[in-house]
Write an enzyme that holds these catalytic residues in place. Structure first.
Site: not given
Ligand code: ZN
Length: 476
Positions: A117, A179
């Site tokens: 991400d 994250e």
């Protein structure tokens, strides 16, 4: 999809296939591996560019379908590289990729971590080229996620490809999908998949190298304690003309309270916080000024080496303040004011002990007897990696051979709370925090970019690391 790749050019026929000391007597030299990686990089880079084109922003207000698409693409890349992986979802969380490749019996198990991400790009107008259209300028690949951390994902893919999908160690893969938004599902993932992630060593390819040409292991990270502090001086707002003078207002009281957090020189003034010994690395002031964009004439805060002020000592920053906005402010003594503070703490500091010290300081420095209330928002521990042992030595030699210069041990002023969760879940695993970024990467900012030549070395270092860890057999 990738074509099966040939063995390194330059290796003689009898050294093809598996490498390692117990193979057929042939071991690839670092130069063989360097050529091997050089041959692989065009495809590795093309695959990185594909990943960057997927805008996998994990923030809630963005389309989660893109994070799903990037998870699927990452899974495909690992499958093509020889790993057995699946895309897993926990609750409302973003998808992660979990899986691995079994190595020779008795070989150590290495967990490779990265995240797919990315941070929101911000306005396109802040970028020289569109954030999700990767483009090369001056040896750097620009794009959101080009470095943080899709370059880390692809370093793992490259290392597997270099070993033809048959690494000399057992590899476990964990590529996270959230994250950048706090890794909320991480504890649940670590619990549910603990047996599939259990390992002897963890490679976290999500940090930075010290400088172009200088590889690094990140060995300490600061923790973070966030609080909200509230000041009350009145039970209601008052006309500033009728009462201004003797009657204290909340905002002025808050300003005085916040001013007590630092000495005149700018060191943190809260008593009882840990200051760790100074790091060995020298961080030159002109480099910090260039990295940070501090304006000419503005002095840096604190005393002592800059690396210590950034990595091994506490810092306190006011990150939010609630007060009437300037354009709607009335002539009023505000009865209250609240501020949010971010206190970074030394890696070895206990976050709750640090919170108690900060709370005591704020309560005992209330100006003019105003009421002060402190609430904890969150507290995360820092992390100190072991800097010795066979795994660390293997990593140091792999980095040294890939770069042709010795690695430095660096700290990181920021916090990566998930690292302490790995450390808690797998207490006997050695944790290596490696870098694909450099000081010019601008992760999270506009014009994020990856230094392509340095990245190739990072891919080579990881390939060499797997090979060297493969020689640490435990089956005798
Ligand atoms: Zn990252």
């Amino acid at each position: 999809m990738t074509e099966p790749t040939p063995p390194p050019t330059g290796s003689s026929p009898d050294t093809e296939g598996r490498s390692g000391p117990e193979g057929d007597g042939g071991t690839r030299s670092a130069a063989d591996w360097r050529r091997r990686i050089a041959d692989l990089m065009p495809q590795v880079r093309a695959d990185l560019e594909d990943l960057v084109r997927i805008p996998s922003v994990s923030l809630d207000s963005f389309d989660a379908a893109h994070v799903e698409a990037s998870a699927q693409r990452v899974a495909e890349l690992f499958r093509d590289a020889g790993a057995d992986v699946e895309v897993v979802h926990i609750g409302e969380g973003h998808p992660a990729i979990i899986g691995g490749v079994d190595g020779p019996k008795g070989a150590p198990t290495v967990l490779l971590y990265a995240h797919h991400d990315v941070q929101p790009p911000g306005p396109d107008s802040d970028w020289q080229s569109p954030p999700f259209e990767p483009v090369e300028r001056d040896g750097r690949l620009y794009g959101r996620g080009a470095a943080d951390d899709k370059a880390g994902v692809m370093a793992h893919v490259a290392a597997l490809r270099a070993h033809d999908g048959r690494p000399p160690v057992s590899v476990r893969l964990f590529v996270e999908g959230e994250e950048e938004v706090g890794s909320e599902s991480l504890p649940a993932i670590l619990e549910r998949y603990a047996d599939r992630l259990d390992c002897d060593a963890i490679v976290i390819a999500d940090s930075a190298n010290w400088a172009i040409g200088t590889p690094s292991l990140t060995t300490s990270l600061r923790g973070n304690v966030r609080v909200v502090v509230r000041v009350r001086s009145l039970d209601h707002g008052l006309h500033s003309g009728l009462f201004g003078g003797p009657v204290p207002d909340g905002i002025t009281a808050m300003c005085r309270l916040l001013a007590t957090l630092h000495t005149d020189e700018g060191d943190v003034a809260v008593e009882g916080l840990t200051w760790e010994p100074d790091p060995d690395v020298d961080y030159p002031e002109d480099v910090l000024r260039a990295d940070s964009g501090v304006l000419d004439g503005v002095r840096l805060l604190g005393t002592g080496p800059l690396a210590a002020r950034l990595w091994s000592r506490p810092s306190i920053t006011v990150i939010g303040l609630d007060a009437p906005a300037v354009d709607v402010a009335a002539n009023l003594l505000s009865p209250t004011c609240q501020a949010k503070l971010s206190m970074r703490i030394a890696a070895s500091e206990d976050p709750m002990r640090a919170y108690a010290a900060l709370k005591t300081h704020l309560e005992s420095h209330a100006p003019w007897g105003v009421q002060v209330e402190v609430d904890l928002v969150d507290a995360g521990a820092g992390f100190t990696a072991s800097t010795e042992g066979p795994v660390v030595e293997a990593a140091q030699s792999a980095l040294a051979d890939a770069w042709g210069s010795d690695p430095t041990e660096i700290g990181l002023g920021a916090s990566i709370p998930f690292i302490s969760q790995f450390a808690e879940t797998f207490p006997s695993a050695a944790i290596l925090v490696t870098g694909v970024e450099d000081p010019d990467t601008r992760a999270h900012g506009p014009d994020e970019s990856l230094h392509l030549a340095e990245w190739e070395k990072a891919c080579l270092a990881e390939t060499l690391l797997l090979e060297r860890l493969g020689t640490m057999r435990s089956d005798g």
